[in-house]
Design a protein around this motif. Structure first.
Motif, PDB file in Angstrom:
ATOM      1  N   UNK A   1      18.021   0.797  22.732  1.00 54.89           N
ATOM      2  CA  UNK A   1      17.451   0.828  21.252  1.00 54.89           C
ATOM      3  C   UNK A   1      18.660   0.703  20.183  1.00 54.89           C
ATOM      4  N   UNK A   2      19.486   0.116  20.651  1.00 49.89           N
ATOM      5  CA  UNK A   2      20.741  -0.291  19.925  1.00 49.89           C
ATOM      6  C   UNK A   2      21.247   1.209  19.429  1.00 49.89           C
ATOM      7  N   UNK A   3      21.565   1.579  18.231  1.00 46.70           N
ATOM      8  CA  UNK A   3      22.177   2.911  17.754  1.00 46.70           C
ATOM      9  C   UNK A   3      21.435   3.809  17.658  1.00 46.70           C
ATOM     10  N   UNK A   4      20.083   3.847  18.134  1.00 47.14           N
ATOM     11  CA  UNK A   4      19.212   5.040  17.767  1.00 47.14           C
ATOM     12  C   UNK A   4      19.087   5.670  19.202  1.00 47.14           C
ATOM     13  N   UNK A   5      18.707   7.178  18.980  1.00 49.70           N
ATOM     14  CA  UNK A   5      18.362   7.954  20.091  1.00 49.70           C
ATOM     15  C   UNK A   5      16.924   7.761  20.220  1.00 49.70           C
ATOM     16  N   UNK A   6      16.674   7.311  21.263  1.00 54.78           N
ATOM     17  CA  UNK A   6      15.096   6.843  21.500  1.00 54.78           C
ATOM     18  C   UNK A   6      14.670   7.613  22.466  1.00 54.78           C
ATOM     19  N   UNK A   7      13.426   8.157  22.160  1.00 60.58           N
ATOM     20  CA  UNK A   7      12.656   9.088  23.252  1.00 60.58           C
ATOM     21  C   UNK A   7      12.663   8.453  24.753  1.00 60.58           C
ATOM     22  N   UNK A   8      12.298   7.264  24.724  1.00 61.08           N
ATOM     23  CA  UNK A   8      12.272   6.692  25.908  1.00 61.08           C
ATOM     24  C   UNK A   8      13.322   6.538  26.642  1.00 61.08           C
ATOM     25  N   UNK A   9      14.468   5.892  25.850  1.00 66.10           N
ATOM     26  CA  UNK A   9      15.580   6.086  26.592  1.00 66.10           C
ATOM     27  C   UNK A   9      16.150   7.147  27.144  1.00 66.10           C
ATOM     28  N   UNK A  10      16.095   8.300  26.313  1.00 64.05           N
ATOM     29  CA  UNK A  10      16.570   9.777  26.753  1.00 64.05           C
ATOM     30  C   UNK A  10      15.749  10.172  27.984  1.00 64.05           C
ATOM     31  N   UNK A  11      14.326   9.783  27.983  1.00 66.11           N
ATOM     32  CA  UNK A  11      13.454  10.073  29.141  1.00 66.11           C
ATOM     33  C   UNK A  11      14.100   9.321  30.372  1.00 66.11           C
ATOM     34  N   UNK A  12      14.316   7.988  30.165  1.00 65.37           N
ATOM     35  CA  UNK A  12      14.814   7.255  31.451  1.00 65.37           C
ATOM     36  C   UNK A  12      16.029   7.802  31.897  1.00 65.37           C
ATOM     37  N   UNK A  13      16.808   8.056  30.951  1.00 67.85           N
ATOM     38  CA  UNK A  13      18.421   8.217  31.510  1.00 67.85           C
ATOM     39  C   UNK A  13      18.297   9.647  32.167  1.00 67.85           C
ATOM     40  N   UNK A  14      17.661  10.699  31.590  1.00 69.87           N
ATOM     41  CA  UNK A  14      17.434  11.939  32.155  1.00 69.87           C
ATOM     42  C   UNK A  14      16.951  11.941  33.513  1.00 69.87           C
ATOM     43  N   UNK A  15      15.920  11.101  33.673  1.00 74.98           N
ATOM     44  CA  UNK A  15      14.980  11.121  35.182  1.00 74.98           C
ATOM     45  C   UNK A  15      16.101  10.495  36.024  1.00 74.98           C
ATOM     46  N   UNK A  16      16.646   9.484  35.557  1.00 73.30           N
ATOM     47  CA  UNK A  16      17.455   8.682  36.570  1.00 73.30           C
ATOM     48  C   UNK A  16      18.796   9.626  37.232  1.00 73.30           C
TER      49      UNK A  16
END
Length: 433
Positions: free
Chosen positions: A10-25
């Protein structure tokens, strides 16, 4: 298991979905699984250790250029390396490019067309790379907007594909016609290529099943989990000031204006005093006028000195921000399927006041960490906050319940275990076919 998890940058945004995907991985890797977290569009931005691969497919610059001009759809891939490089994508991520609803609609439809869309060259690049790597046991897509990847990936790898559902209906409903209808029809046409859909809440599962027409047998629920490291309910910073907090994207649909109106109501129509309203979260360029209007209104109401926007926070700053709150409220005007910010606040012992909609009743029902109020009702929201201002023992009890409830129901370890259960089930089913 060997897992290929695709995530959308999501470029320069803290995105909830990105945070979720990274934390789970990260949790799956910690538990011994072989996980490749593969970004699309741009590198991902997270507030924890980023475990994503140091490569990006469907580079945002290429996707844009191929949508705008047939010339770029036919250039040899070696030329694309100029703008597909991590340097170019990171540089582009730091800039904001205004996109019209028309362009967003065209891009969405094109991506959902898969190999028949304008980005067919990007599908070929991804498939070629996948065939050069050791095959995964399962492939996970991050949302239904990327469901166009399911058929070509499944055809190339002969492996099951899952698709997470994280609230993309908000984006789809915002598309102008005819792109909204076309996008929904394309998503529904690809459902047959997905072995299992993973919803992040019971609410999300029920709604998206109806919205997209997903068969019941293809739907699983894996509630969100958060990294609890550094979150301590007993370390709250408490002063004589009662701090009302908002921690989410600053945009109309998240309801900051409603919270400000409730705060004004409290100050003008009750004994509520000795308080401040603290706000933090990503502010997109297109929403700067929205925040400016809110700040101007607060000043006009004589409350300008009680309102503060703290900007975008990293993890350490986020923890400090949350610990300073007496209550958190994000009165979204839509049916939010996730609510990560609620879990983070409650994990720090902060009670929440939320509208009775979306996944909020489900989350508070499991944790007991807050109060539900009528949706889109300023007086009801104000009443919920006032009850905690008046009764600090109640606020403390809700904070303790919430902290315990998050640890019982929403840990990363639980999310990882449930996710592996789904992956194992679809891989067994694929072998038996």
């Amino acid at each position: 298991m060997r897992i290929l998890s695709i995530t959308a940058g999501a470029a320069g945004m803290y995105c909830g979905s990105c945070l979720r995907d990274n934390a789970l991985a990260a949790e799956l890797i910690a538990e011994g699984h072989d996980v490749i977290l593969l970004p699309l569009y741009t590198p991902t931005l997270t507030d924890e250790v980023n475990v994503s691969a140091d490569k990006v497919f469907f580079g945002g610059i290429s996707v844009y250029l191929e949508q705008k001009s047939a010339l770029f759809r036919h250039l040899p891939p070696i030329v694309d390396r100029l703008w597909d490089s991590m340097f170019a994508l990171r540089a582009a991520s730091k800039r904001s490019i205004a996109t019209s609803p028309q362009l967003l609609g065209e891009l969405t439809v094109s991506m959902l067309k898969g190999e028949d869309g304008n980005q067919r060259k990007e599908f070929g690049k991804l498939v070629d790379w996948l065939l050069s790597e050791a095959p995964p046991d399962v492939v996970s897509l991050p949302n239904s907007l990327l469901i166009g990847l399911a058929r070509p990936i499944k055809a190339a790898l002969k492996r099951p594909v899952t698709c997470t559902l994280q609230g993309e209906d908000l984006f789809l409903e915002g598309l102008p016609e005819p792109f909204r209808t076309q996008s929904l029809e394309l998503i529904r046409s690809h459902i047959q290529h997905v072995d299992s859909f993973i919803a992040v809440s019971d609410y999300c599962a029920g709604f998206m099943s109806r919205y997209l027409g997903i068969p019941e047998g293809k739907m699983s629920v894996v509630p969100l989990g958060i990294n609890l490291k550094g979150y301590e309910a007993n370390w709250a910073f408490r002063t004589n000031c009662f701090t009302v907090g908002y921690f989410a994207r600053v945009c109309p649909e998240k309801g900051l204006h409603t919270l400000c109106a409730a705060y004004r109501h409290l100050r003008e129509h009750s004994e509520f005093s000795g308080a401040t309203l603290e706000v933090a979260g990503y502010l997109a360029p297109e929403h700067k006028p929205y925040l400016k209007k809110i700040e101007s209104q607060m000043k006009d109401w004589g409350l300008g000195l009680e309102f503060q926007y703290r900007g975008v926070l990293d993890r350490a700053q986020k923890v400090d921000f949350l610990r300073n709150l007496n209550v958190l409220s994000v009165p979204s005007s839509y049916h939010e399927p996730k609510g990560i910010y609620l879990l983070e606040a409650m994990a720090n012992g902060v009670p929440v006041v939320q509208p009775r909609r979306g996944a909020f009743p489900e989350i508070l029902g499991k944790t007991g960490g807050g109060i539900l109020v009528d949706a889109d009702d300023v007086e009801s929201l104000a009443g919920g906050i006032l009850s905690l201002w008046k009764d600090r023992e109640l606020a403390g009890e809700l904070g303790r319940r919430g902290a315990a409830g998050v640890r019982e129901h929403y840990s990363l370890a639980q999310e990882a275990r449930r996710t592996v259960d789904v992956f194992s089930r679809v891989t067994r089913a694929a072998v038996s076919v």
